[in-house]
Design an enzyme around this catalytic site. Sequence first.
Site, PDB file in Angstrom:
ATOM      1  N   ARG A  72      40.135 -95.595 -46.782  1.00 43.50           N
ATOM      2  CA  ARG A  72      39.321 -95.658 -45.567  1.00 43.50           C
ATOM      3  C   ARG A  72      38.578 -94.364 -45.290  1.00 43.50           C
ATOM      4  NH1 ARG A  72      43.644 -99.396 -44.294  1.00 43.50           N
ATOM      5  NH2 ARG A  72      44.945 -97.644 -43.623  1.00 43.50           N
ATOM      6  N   GLU A 109      57.647 -92.848 -45.543  1.00 42.85           N
ATOM      7  CA  GLU A 109      58.846 -93.182 -44.787  1.00 42.85           C
ATOM      8  C   GLU A 109      60.010 -93.385 -45.773  1.00 42.85           C
ATOM      9  OE1 GLU A 109      60.119 -96.227 -41.174  1.00 42.85           O
ATOM     10  OE2 GLU A 109      58.391 -96.676 -42.446  1.00 42.85           O
TER      11      GLU A 109
END
Lengths: 191, 183
Positions: A72, A109
């Site tokens: 992006r 994570e």
Amino acid sequence: MFAAENGLKGDPRLQGISEAIRVVPHFPKPGIMFQDITTLLLDHKAFKDTVDIFVDRYRDMDISVVAGVEARGFMFGPAIALAIGAKFVPLRKPRKLPGKVISEAYELEYGTDCLEMHVGAVERGERAIVIDDLVATGGTLSAAIRLLERSEAEVVECACVIGLREVKGQCRLNGKPLYILVEPRQIENCC
Amino acid sequence: MATGDEQQDPRIAGISSAIRVIPNFPKPGIMFQDITTMLLDTKAFKDTIDLFVERYRDKNISVVAGVEARGFIFGPPIALAIGAKFVPMRKPNKLPGEVISEEYSLEYGTDKMEMHVGAVEAGERALVIDDLIATGGTLCAAVKLLERVGVNVVECACVIELLGLKGRERLGDRPLFVLVNAT
């Protein structure tokens, strides 16, 4: 720092940009309120305003490199680079860039990922900005900063359209200034 | 190029020479056309975008669809300059929310391309952008996604056409415009 606290307070463009962002609940997994910028890209005025705000900020800062984080960051970086006369350097996931690269690992994570940049894309002493759509933990942006610094470029600022809660109140990432246009949209005041 | 019988625009030579060829990537025998060096050449990159913008600005195009990921580099500047929206065409599971998918064949196996439901409306005029056309499989999938929802794909546009892989044929009678040919 947020644009509204740094010279753009009350700028009507910021509201239009914020409202053009769509929140998609529970993507990519339950509990995550995903900030979807694709709706911003469909709103020509809001998209143009987004690019214009970054261009106005960076055009007189002698920036010769705009580094955009896959994928992006690719949607915002090139237009900014073209407008300020800088080169565009894509920072990519592993094994996408052909030829010689340098890699920087960063934490997810669960587990780690890697960001790569072409050897020779930037030269020592060049002034660079890093662009991505959103900053959350700052892990990806930190890896981007390290890649540029390893090539002896000077990272002037990191710029994102959206900045999540974790970075609010922090003006710097890895010691580098962070410039953010809007906060995340909440589902209650959206559409 | 679509306009092969005209004199080549003088900007093309600079664009072509800014593209780097990397042998044997991603696998032996492939001569990879690397556009990242062109992105480092501010004149060549600007000329690339200008050539597309000049071609499309008065054609009533309201949609520029860019194929992940290198189509994301060229599509948005073009969209911004011609007043169109930018629609990313993505690999599976990247776009949040409701999508439609189109499967397409690879050398071995298949892949899928996705577009957001509601990104485009029937009757809109669109361009599809990617950095390069080879076999045309990816571009064709993008075109089909748009046509399925009633969009008129006016043209496909690429920086580079890899000749000899029948990409143009795969697109059938849909127009293709490229800046540079490579073998």
